[in-house]
Design a protein around this motif. Structure first.
Motif, PDB file in Angstrom:
ATOM      1  N   GLU A   1       7.039  -7.861   2.324  1.00 50.54           N
ATOM      2  CA  GLU A   1       6.511  -6.559   2.703  1.00 50.54           C
ATOM      3  C   GLU A   1       5.390  -6.188   1.738  1.00 50.54           C
ATOM      4  O   GLU A   1       5.587  -6.167   0.519  1.00 50.54           O
ATOM      5  CB  GLU A   1       7.611  -5.501   2.643  1.00 50.54           C
ATOM      6  CG  GLU A   1       7.155  -4.090   2.938  1.00 50.54           C
ATOM      7  CD  GLU A   1       6.664  -3.885   4.370  1.00 50.54           C
ATOM      8  OE1 GLU A   1       5.872  -2.954   4.587  1.00 50.54           O
ATOM      9  OE2 GLU A   1       7.087  -4.663   5.254  1.00 50.54           O
ATOM     10  N   VAL A   2       4.217  -5.916   2.260  1.00 56.67           N
ATOM     11  CA  VAL A   2       3.073  -5.523   1.441  1.00 56.67           C
ATOM     12  C   VAL A   2       2.847  -4.025   1.617  1.00 56.67           C
ATOM     13  O   VAL A   2       2.720  -3.537   2.739  1.00 56.67           O
ATOM     14  CB  VAL A   2       1.809  -6.313   1.819  1.00 56.67           C
ATOM     15  CG1 VAL A   2       0.605  -5.814   1.018  1.00 56.67           C
ATOM     16  CG2 VAL A   2       2.017  -7.803   1.582  1.00 56.67           C
ATOM     17  N   VAL A   3       2.786  -3.310   0.501  1.00 59.48           N
ATOM     18  CA  VAL A   3       2.602  -1.866   0.519  1.00 59.48           C
ATOM     19  C   VAL A   3       1.124  -1.535   0.363  1.00 59.48           C
ATOM     20  O   VAL A   3       0.452  -2.074  -0.527  1.00 59.48           O
ATOM     21  CB  VAL A   3       3.416  -1.205  -0.621  1.00 59.48           C
ATOM     22  CG1 VAL A   3       3.136   0.298  -0.688  1.00 59.48           C
ATOM     23  CG2 VAL A   3       4.907  -1.461  -0.419  1.00 59.48           C
ATOM     24  N   LEU A   4       0.612  -0.662   1.225  1.00 56.76           N
ATOM     25  CA  LEU A   4      -0.773  -0.204   1.105  1.00 56.76           C
ATOM     26  C   LEU A   4      -0.850   0.811  -0.031  1.00 56.76           C
ATOM     27  O   LEU A   4      -0.147   1.823  -0.027  1.00 56.76           O
ATOM     28  CB  LEU A   4      -1.241   0.420   2.417  1.00 56.76           C
ATOM     29  CG  LEU A   4      -1.230  -0.509   3.638  1.00 56.76           C
ATOM     30  CD1 LEU A   4      -1.669   0.248   4.880  1.00 56.76           C
ATOM     31  CD2 LEU A   4      -2.100  -1.736   3.420  1.00 56.76           C
TER      32      LEU A   4
ATOM     33  N   ARG B   1      -5.045  -3.725   5.628  1.00 56.33           N
ATOM     34  CA  ARG B   1      -4.056  -3.735   6.714  1.00 56.33           C
ATOM     35  C   ARG B   1      -3.873  -5.142   7.277  1.00 56.33           C
ATOM     36  O   ARG B   1      -2.762  -5.538   7.665  1.00 56.33           O
ATOM     37  CB  ARG B   1      -4.489  -2.774   7.819  1.00 56.33           C
ATOM     38  CG  ARG B   1      -4.394  -1.301   7.417  1.00 56.33           C
ATOM     39  CD  ARG B   1      -4.545  -0.385   8.613  1.00 56.33           C
ATOM     40  NE  ARG B   1      -5.869  -0.433   9.211  1.00 56.33           N
ATOM     41  CZ  ARG B   1      -6.879   0.366   8.856  1.00 56.33           C
ATOM     42  NH1 ARG B   1      -6.717   1.271   7.880  1.00 56.33           N
ATOM     43  NH2 ARG B   1      -8.047   0.270   9.457  1.00 56.33           N
TER      44      ARG B   1
ATOM     45  N   THR C   1       4.956  -6.194  -3.661  1.00 53.67           N
ATOM     46  CA  THR C   1       3.562  -6.597  -3.493  1.00 53.67           C
ATOM     47  C   THR C   1       2.766  -5.445  -2.913  1.00 53.67           C
ATOM     48  O   THR C   1       3.177  -4.827  -1.928  1.00 53.67           O
ATOM     49  CB  THR C   1       3.468  -7.821  -2.563  1.00 53.67           C
ATOM     50  OG1 THR C   1       4.240  -8.893  -3.116  1.00 53.67           O
ATOM     51  CG2 THR C   1       2.025  -8.278  -2.406  1.00 53.67           C
ATOM     52  N   LYS C   2       1.621  -5.172  -3.510  1.00 53.98           N
ATOM     53  CA  LYS C   2       0.769  -4.075  -3.066  1.00 53.98           C
ATOM     54  C   LYS C   2      -0.653  -4.583  -2.832  1.00 53.98           C
ATOM     55  O   LYS C   2      -1.075  -5.578  -3.428  1.00 53.98           O
ATOM     56  CB  LYS C   2       0.759  -2.943  -4.098  1.00 53.98           C
ATOM     57  CG  LYS C   2       2.128  -2.329  -4.353  1.00 53.98           C
ATOM     58  CD  LYS C   2       2.047  -1.163  -5.324  1.00 53.98           C
ATOM     59  CE  LYS C   2       3.428  -0.555  -5.553  1.00 53.98           C
ATOM     60  NZ  LYS C   2       3.368   0.632  -6.443  1.00 53.98           N
TER      61      LYS C   2
ATOM     62  N   LEU D   1      -4.996  -7.601  -4.507  1.00 61.18           N
ATOM     63  CA  LEU D   1      -3.605  -7.893  -4.149  1.00 61.18           C
ATOM     64  C   LEU D   1      -2.827  -8.048  -5.442  1.00 61.18           C
ATOM     65  O   LEU D   1      -3.230  -8.801  -6.330  1.00 61.18           O
ATOM     66  CB  LEU D   1      -3.531  -9.167  -3.317  1.00 61.18           C
ATOM     67  CG  LEU D   1      -2.146  -9.605  -2.837  1.00 61.18           C
ATOM     68  CD1 LEU D   1      -1.586  -8.617  -1.814  1.00 61.18           C
ATOM     69  CD2 LEU D   1      -2.212 -11.014  -2.244  1.00 61.18           C
TER      70      LEU D   1
ATOM     71  N   LYS E   1      -1.669  -7.079   4.937  1.00 56.75           N
ATOM     72  CA  LYS E   1      -0.286  -6.641   5.172  1.00 56.75           C
ATOM     73  C   LYS E   1       0.291  -7.314   6.417  1.00 56.75           C
ATOM     74  O   LYS E   1       1.439  -7.789   6.412  1.00 56.75           O
ATOM     75  CB  LYS E   1      -0.255  -5.122   5.321  1.00 56.75           C
ATOM     76  CG  LYS E   1       1.130  -4.535   5.646  1.00 56.75           C
ATOM     77  CD  LYS E   1       1.045  -3.016   5.758  1.00 56.75           C
ATOM     78  CE  LYS E   1       2.381  -2.426   6.205  1.00 56.75           C
ATOM     79  NZ  LYS E   1       3.432  -2.597   5.184  1.00 56.75           N
ATOM     80  N   ARG E   2      -0.501  -7.383   7.483  1.00 53.00           N
ATOM     81  CA  ARG E   2      -0.034  -7.989   8.727  1.00 53.00           C
ATOM     82  C   ARG E   2       0.223  -9.484   8.561  1.00 53.00           C
ATOM     83  O   ARG E   2       1.195 -10.037   9.103  1.00 53.00           O
ATOM     84  CB  ARG E   2      -1.081  -7.778   9.827  1.00 53.00           C
ATOM     85  CG  ARG E   2      -0.652  -8.279  11.198  1.00 53.00           C
ATOM     86  CD  ARG E   2      -1.816  -8.359  12.164  1.00 53.00           C
ATOM     87  NE  ARG E   2      -2.791  -9.366  11.776  1.00 53.00           N
ATOM     88  CZ  ARG E   2      -2.633 -10.674  11.992  1.00 53.00           C
ATOM     89  NH1 ARG E   2      -1.529 -11.138  12.569  1.00 53.00           N
ATOM     90  NH2 ARG E   2      -3.569 -11.523  11.623  1.00 53.00           N
TER      91      ARG E   2
END
Length: 269
Positions: free
Chosen positions: A108-111, A98, A62-63, A139, A101-102
């Motif tokens: 886990e979310v990648v920036l 961010r 996931t990004k 997203l 992501k938090r």
């Protein structure tokens, strides 16, 4: 835009949208669907930011886009030059990326600094907010996640509704390009199975029967034909996952085109 430290102040609850985006040509045409996008924006308090879950950004993992200025991506071929000339220069919002992501405890979310705004995002946001002055992030859809996992990830983003963020799922309830009648793409026409599936989806949405929607693959032949691949349907799960019990649902642009595509869109809240 009201910022408290790294993040936004609380706001009244924002609605959630699922938008049937259909053909990229909606970006250059004036038609009833574009009017529908424009009209729905008038019913919504101007958002502080927008998060789009687009059918057209599938990834491994996931990004979330985290750049200051996302590019306008023309991720299609064979269309008129005027479509490729369109730019939608909305800013990004790294602090929102961010925060997403938090909040995403289940994954886990990648920036991401490479993607931008694909046509699943800008062709629907542009008629709603033509000044391009509202930050937009995307997203991605992790193609290894199950529908249930997508639904659970969406639930984790619920508090964004109270921070001035408009969450938009962009896809199509019924999307089978392999069976489309291109000569009827500009006509209100749906195959019987497409209409059956679209009507059943609306019924399940109104009933708040999210688990049936998550388990769409068990709902029979009409659903099998309507959702041959999941990417255009999954953004709906991100929208309904954020639905509160007894929250108002409004359908608009509720028409089939080309036999095997429906433009049905909805506003939650």
């Amino acid at each position: 835009m009201r910022i408290v430290g790294e993040w936004m102040a609380s706001t009244p609850k924002m609605p959630v949208l699922f938008l049937g985006h259909g053909s990229p040509m909606n970006a250059v045409e004036e038609n009833e669907f574009v009017t529908g996008f424009r009209d729905i924006s008038k019913e919504i308090e101007t958002p502080q930011a927008i998060v789009v879950i687009s059918a057209h950004w599938e990834t491994q993992g996931t990004k979330v886009t985290a750049m200051e200025q996302p590019a306008t991506i023309h991720d299609f071929g064979g269309f008129p030059k005027e479509l490729y000339d369109i730019q939608y220069p909305a800013p990004g919002m790294p602090q929102l990326a961010r925060e997403v992501k938090r909040m995403a405890a289940s994954t886990e979310v990648v920036l991401d600094e490479k993607w931008g705004l694909d046509h699943g995002a800008w062709t629907v946001v542009r008629p709603m907010y033509p000044k391009a002055n509202i930050p937009v992030i995307e997203l991605s859809l992790d193609y290894y996640k199950t529908p249930q996992q997508h639904y659970e990830l969406a639930r984790e983003l619920y508090s964004l509704r109270h921070k001035g963020v408009l969450i938009v799922g962009s896809g199509n309830l019924v999307h089978n390009l392999g069976m489309i009648r291109w000569q009827q793409l500009n006509e209100c026409y749906g195959y019987d199975w497409a209409n059956e599936a679209n009507d059943k989806m609306k019924e399940l949405i109104l009933d708040g029967n999210h688990q049936a929607l998550v388990g769409y693959s068990k709902l029979g032949k009409a659903f099998e034909l309507s959702i041959p691949t999941p990417e255009h349907f999954l953004p709906l799960l991100y929208a309904v996952a954020l639905q509160d019990k007894n929250e108002e649902i409004k359908f608009f642009n509720d028409k089939p085109v080309g036999g095997s595509l429906t433009m049905t869109s909805l506003k939650i809240g």
